[in-house]
Motif scaffolding. Structure first.
Motif, short mmCIF file in Angstrom:
data_model
loop_
_atom_site.label_atom_id
_atom_site.label_comp_id
_atom_site.label_asym_id
_atom_site.label_seq_id
_atom_site.Cartn_x
_atom_site.Cartn_y
_atom_site.Cartn_z
N GLY A 43 0.80 -1.21 0.00
CA GLY A 43 0.00 0.00 0.00
C GLY A 43 0.84 1.26 0.00
O GLY A 43 2.05 1.23 0.21
N ARG A 44 0.14 2.38 -0.24
CA ARG A 44 0.81 3.69 -0.23
C ARG A 44 0.08 4.61 0.74
O ARG A 44 -1.15 4.71 0.71
CB ARG A 44 0.79 4.29 -1.64
N ILE A 45 0.84 5.27 1.61
CA ILE A 45 0.26 6.20 2.58
C ILE A 45 -0.29 7.41 1.83
O ILE A 45 0.44 8.08 1.09
CB ILE A 45 1.31 6.67 3.61
N ILE A 46 -1.59 7.71 2.03
CA ILE A 46 -2.19 8.85 1.33
C ILE A 46 -2.58 9.96 2.29
O ILE A 46 -2.84 11.09 1.85
CB ILE A 46 -3.42 8.41 0.51
N ASP A 47 -2.62 9.68 3.58
CA ASP A 47 -2.94 10.73 4.55
C ASP A 47 -2.48 10.29 5.94
O ASP A 47 -2.67 9.13 6.32
CB ASP A 47 -4.44 11.01 4.57
N VAL A 48 -1.87 11.21 6.67
CA VAL A 48 -1.41 10.94 8.04
C VAL A 48 -2.22 11.81 8.99
O VAL A 48 -2.36 13.02 8.77
CB VAL A 48 0.09 11.23 8.19
N LEU A 49 -2.75 11.21 10.06
CA LEU A 49 -3.65 11.90 10.99
C LEU A 49 -3.03 11.91 12.39
O LEU A 49 -3.27 11.02 13.20
CB LEU A 49 -5.00 11.20 11.03
N PRO A 50 -2.21 12.93 12.71
CA PRO A 50 -1.54 12.97 14.02
C PRO A 50 -2.52 12.96 15.19
O PRO A 50 -2.24 12.35 16.23
CB PRO A 50 -0.76 14.28 13.97
N GLY A 51 -3.67 13.60 15.02
CA GLY A 51 -4.64 13.67 16.12
C GLY A 51 -5.22 12.32 16.49
O GLY A 51 -5.66 12.10 17.62
N LEU A 52 -5.24 11.39 15.55
CA LEU A 52 -5.77 10.05 15.79
C LEU A 52 -4.67 9.01 15.91
O LEU A 52 -4.94 7.83 16.15
CB LEU A 52 -6.72 9.64 14.66
N ASP A 53 -3.40 9.43 15.74
CA ASP A 53 -2.28 8.49 15.72
C ASP A 53 -2.56 7.36 14.73
O ASP A 53 -2.44 6.17 15.04
CB ASP A 53 -2.01 7.91 17.11
N ALA A 54 -2.96 7.76 13.51
CA ALA A 54 -3.32 6.78 12.49
C ALA A 54 -3.06 7.36 11.11
O ALA A 54 -2.70 8.54 10.97
CB ALA A 54 -4.79 6.38 12.64
N CYS A 55 -3.23 6.54 10.10
CA CYS A 55 -3.08 7.02 8.72
C CYS A 55 -3.99 6.22 7.80
O CYS A 55 -4.49 5.15 8.17
CB CYS A 55 -1.62 6.90 8.27
N PHE A 56 -4.22 6.76 6.60
CA PHE A 56 -4.98 6.06 5.57
C PHE A 56 -4.02 5.53 4.53
O PHE A 56 -3.06 6.21 4.14
CB PHE A 56 -6.01 6.98 4.93
N VAL A 57 -4.29 4.29 4.09
CA VAL A 57 -3.42 3.61 3.14
C VAL A 57 -4.23 3.17 1.93
O VAL A 57 -5.27 2.52 2.07
CB VAL A 57 -2.76 2.37 3.79
N ASP A 58 -3.74 3.54 0.74
CA ASP A 58 -4.37 3.07 -0.49
C ASP A 58 -3.83 1.68 -0.80
O ASP A 58 -2.62 1.52 -1.05
CB ASP A 58 -4.03 4.04 -1.64
N ILE A 59 -4.71 0.67 -0.78
CA ILE A 59 -4.28 -0.69 -1.09
C ILE A 59 -4.95 -1.20 -2.37
O ILE A 59 -4.89 -2.39 -2.67
CB ILE A 59 -4.54 -1.65 0.09
N GLY A 60 -5.60 -0.29 -3.09
CA GLY A 60 -6.18 -0.66 -4.37
C GLY A 60 -7.65 -1.01 -4.31
O GLY A 60 -8.23 -1.40 -5.33
N LEU A 61 -8.29 -0.85 -3.15
CA LEU A 61 -9.72 -1.10 -3.03
C LEU A 61 -10.49 0.21 -3.19
O LEU A 61 -9.89 1.29 -3.28
CB LEU A 61 -10.03 -1.73 -1.67
#
Length: 421
Positions: A43-61
């Motif tokens: 996957g590729r990281i498309i957004d990092v969310l410091p406030g949630l300590d998380a990120c969104f990953v594009d995995i092709g879905l």
């Protein structure tokens, strides 16, 4: 315990019914091409969310996957040591990484993923970045724990982790070593494949249902497996050659294998909200977005001479049946149970112990938290996929899942204006 595993393949759908002592105990089903927990993506990281300590990953879905900081830590510690203060110290937008689906997506939500990869075999779970040796909670024999610990510590290499499954206690160390090497080589192949491909893409499909079937068959005790599909029969026969307690049979019948084994009718009841008990009481099972509520009722049960005795009788039977229904319907997450009210503390504790005992047969992790201040019982069950209800049904297009209609103004009946809310 006598176990029978019935595998039925019809069209693109594969179904599995597990019978314990002749009674349906677990039901599994999947359709070809269905997204599965355990699949590995680049996957590729498309957004990092410091406030949630998380990120969104594009995995092709169609929807991006959600990755939390805690699901990156094992890789970070294995590769670099230490622990950054927040998610921004772990990943940057545009970076690529290998992730594994840990919880399937639903409706508008994408799947939850982890970078802490797990490769599952019949006896072992291999963690490339696990860093430690763990055991199934059902391995309690001290001699087996010492034997397996000595082997595992000698086999593991730097950074690796290993979980020994319940069935491992029945297996010699040479067989365990062969499986471990197979899983280790699988990880090498995954990394090589990922290095040759562009993100986002699928790297390794999870075996899914067949793997779950194998985990049933390797459990100790005599097991009969009935299959109506030649291809699945051949695959299982190859995987289960070392096991002497499993009998595989290829069946052909004019009617479905489930009908021939007498389980079709009971499987159909798994979509009903009301479940009758032998005592005359019944359960009402309601699944919502975030939790499941189970209500216990006396129904037709007149029971003993006193309410306390009647309520205890129904509650003890309900504890057994609801544990079975939770497993059959694959209900996960938070579960709240409204047992019949008992005044005595001894009876309340008896019900809790009966519930805990009934849940021991469940392969998924469960925790009974006890009574709330309102007298409800809280419990949790590990959730990796949606329940049977959510996977195989959809909301009614007329009532939108509410399941009720409006009454006529001033009338207390179900006739008249039947327009939905």
């Amino acid at each position: 315990m006598r176990r029978t595993v019935v595998i039925q393949r019809e069209g693109t759908k594969t179904e599995v019914a597990v019978l314990e002592n002749g009674r349906l105990a677990e039901y599994l089903a999947e359709t070809d091409g269905e997204q599965r927990t355990g699949a590995i993506y680049k996957g590729r990281i498309i957004d990092v969310l410091p406030g949630l300590d998380a990120c969104f990953v594009d995995i092709g879905l169609s929807k991006p996957a959600y990755l939390q900081k805690e699901d990156l830590l094992a890789v970070q510690q294995a590769e670099h040591g230490g622990e950054p203060l927040d998610i921004t110290g772990l990943v940057k937008r545009g970076e690529t990484l290998l992730v594994q689906v840990k919880k399937e997506g639903r409706d508008a939500k994408g799947p939850k993923v982890t970078a802490n990869i797990k490769l599952v075999g019949p006896y072992l779970i291999y963690l490339p970045y696990g860093g430690q040796l763990k055991f199934s909670r059902r391995i309690t024999d001290s001699n087996q724990l010492r034997r397996l610990s000595a082997w595992g510590e000698g086999w593991l290499q730097e950074k690796e982790g290993l979980i020994l499954r319940t069935a491992a206690q029945e297996i010699d160390t040479d067989t365990l070593a062969k499986e471990g090497e197979r899983l280790r080589q699988t990880w090498v192949n995954v990394k090589h494949t990922a290095s040759q491909r562009e993100a986002p893409c699928l790297i390794a499909e999870q075996e899914g249902l067949l793997e779950q079937v194998v985990s049933h068959l390797v459990s100790p005790g005599p097991t009969e497996c009935l299959i109506n599909d030649q291809r699945l029969y051949a695959r299982l026969e190859k995987k289960l050659q070392p096991l002497k307690h499993v009998t595989l049979s290829l069946c052909s019948a004019e009617k479905s294998l489930f009908e021939a084994c007498g389980v079709s009718e009971e499987i159909n009841t798994l979509f009903q909200r009301k479940v009758w008990l032998k005592s005359g009481g019944y359960l009402v099972i309601e699944e919502t977005e975030t939790l499941t509520v189970i209500d216990v009722n006396t129904g037709r049960c007149t029971g003993q001479d006193h309410w306390e005795q009647t309520a205890l009788l129904v509650n003890l039977e309900a504890a057994q049946e609801l544990a079975r229904q939770i497993r059959l319907r694959d209900i996960g997450g938070m579960i709240v149970i409204d047992f019949l009210h008992l005044k005595g503390e001894e009876g309340r504790q008896q019900v809790l112990k009966a519930l805990e005992k009934a849940l021991e047969a469940d392969r998924k992790e469960t925790h009974v938290l006890g009574y709330t201040a309102l007298g409800l019982v809280e419990m949790t069950r590990k959730k990796t996929t949606e329940s049977l209800w959510h996977r195989w049904t959809r909301p009614c297009s007329v009532c939108h899942g509410r399941g009720r209609v409006k009454k006529e103004s001033g009338k207390n009946n179900t006739q008249g204006n039947r327009q939905p809310y």
